[in-house]
Design an enzyme around this catalytic site. Structure first.
Site, PDB file in Angstrom:
ATOM      1  N   SER A  20     -44.079  -4.148 -13.421  1.00  0.00           N
ATOM      2  CA  SER A  20     -44.612  -4.905 -12.276  1.00  0.00           C
ATOM      3  C   SER A  20     -43.614  -5.906 -11.707  1.00  0.00           C
ATOM      4  O   SER A  20     -43.534  -6.083 -10.487  1.00  0.00           O
ATOM      5  CB  SER A  20     -45.917  -5.600 -12.669  1.00  0.00           C
ATOM      6  OG  SER A  20     -45.714  -6.473 -13.754  1.00  0.00           O
ATOM      7  N   GLY A  26     -43.801  -0.254 -20.348  1.00  0.00           N
ATOM      8  CA  GLY A  26     -44.172   0.700 -19.297  1.00  0.00           C
ATOM      9  C   GLY A  26     -43.687   2.107 -19.589  1.00  0.00           C
ATOM     10  O   GLY A  26     -43.885   3.016 -18.779  1.00  0.00           O
ATOM     11  N   GLU A  55     -34.160   2.951 -18.727  1.00  0.00           N
ATOM     12  CA  GLU A  55     -33.818   1.531 -18.531  1.00  0.00           C
ATOM     13  C   GLU A  55     -32.583   1.169 -19.339  1.00  0.00           C
ATOM     14  O   GLU A  55     -31.706   0.440 -18.871  1.00  0.00           O
ATOM     15  CB  GLU A  55     -34.988   0.640 -18.963  1.00  0.00           C
ATOM     16  CG  GLU A  55     -36.161   0.690 -18.006  1.00  0.00           C
ATOM     17  CD  GLU A  55     -37.387  -0.063 -18.509  1.00  0.00           C
ATOM     18  OE1 GLU A  55     -38.235  -0.404 -17.685  1.00  0.00           O
ATOM     19  OE2 GLU A  55     -37.503  -0.296 -19.727  1.00  0.00           O
ATOM     20  N   ASP A  69     -40.637  -7.148 -21.914  1.00  0.00           N
ATOM     21  CA  ASP A  69     -41.896  -7.476 -22.586  1.00  0.00           C
ATOM     22  C   ASP A  69     -41.746  -8.731 -23.429  1.00  0.00           C
ATOM     23  O   ASP A  69     -42.699  -9.490 -23.585  1.00  0.00           O
ATOM     24  CB  ASP A  69     -42.348  -6.282 -23.435  1.00  0.00           C
ATOM     25  CG  ASP A  69     -42.578  -5.066 -22.563  1.00  0.00           C
ATOM     26  OD1 ASP A  69     -43.437  -5.148 -21.669  1.00  0.00           O
ATOM     27  OD2 ASP A  69     -41.864  -4.062 -22.727  1.00  0.00           O
TER      28      ASP A  69
END
Ligand code: 5RP
Length: 226
Positions: free
Chosen positions: A31, A100, A106, A87
């Site tokens: 997000s 996610g 990533e 996180d």
């Protein structure tokens, strides 16, 4: 009162200061990274010339929909700056990522980045990594074996499922085991133990990778350095 989402937007907005004309930009997932991609899209619409490399299919689709040119590692091998969420952000900018499910891409994007900048709300900053489960991406065939090995290491793995109860499958077609390790005094040791298991593709401990973290709360954005 400021919401967590407001803080995410603030951090994302601040990260635009790292982006300059002509750069190749790593596009994170989640997000907070989504806020960044939307804001970058506004800049591109206003004339900024950049190219993006996406860390998930979702981020790629979003970037393309906003008119951000998306390339891959066949065109360039170095990213000027990658912007992504996390996180948990621990001491020395050690991170847990992959909530996610995009940890593999990533980490590939982060590994190619000259600057890897984390954007997060202040709730992500912790004194010791590990309250958030460490995601481990595994080859489907090996999942029972890897799960057993992780259990033997005391890392309490649980197979991730999608919201509808079906198997959670990553963009690369793998499973995820979320490991409830608990707070880790030595995340590097845990990372090495996980990596040594055959069948593990990647894990969500990002150590010695982030170059800065932009952490927002009601009073503003703090920049943390390693
Ligand atoms: C996805 C990630 C995200 O960056 C992480 O889960 C943080 O997400 P959010 O910005 O939604 O809090 O690692 O794999």
């Amino acid at each position: 009162m400021q919401s967590v989402d407001d803080a995410k937007v603030k951090a994302a907005r601040k990260s635009l200061e790292f982006v300059e004309e002509g750069m190749v930009v790593g596009l994170g997932s989640g997000s907070t990274a989504t806020h960044f991609i939307r804001l970058l899209g506004e800049r591109v619409k206003a004339g900024l010339k950049v190219r993006g490399i996406a860390s998930s299919r979702a981020s790629e689709d979003l970037a393309v929909s906003l008119g951000i040119p998306v390339i891959d590692f066949r065109s360039v091998q170095t990213i000027d700056v990658a912007i992504d969420g996390a996180d948990e952000v621990g001491p020395h900018l050690a991170l847990i990522k992959g909530g996610g499910g995009a940890l593999l891409r990533e980490k590939i994007v982060a590994s190619a980045a000259k600057q890897f900048v984390i954007v997060a709300d202040a709730s992500k900053v912790v004194a010791l990594l590990g309250k958030f489960p460490v995601p481990v991406e595994v080859i489907q065939l090996a999942e029972p074996l890897v799960s057993r090995r992780l259990t033997d290491l005391g890392l309490h793995p649980t197979r991730r499922h999608a919201k509808d109860g079906s198997d959670y499958i990553t963009d690369e077609g793998n499973f995820i085991l979320d490991c409830a390790c608990g707070e880790m005094a030595d995340p590097a040791k845990v990372a090495a133990e996980i990596r040594a298991i055959v069948g593990v593709v990647e894990h969500g401990l990002f150590l010695n990778m982030a170059t800065a973290a932009l952490v927002a709360d009601g009073s503003g954005v703090r920049k943390l350095a390693r």
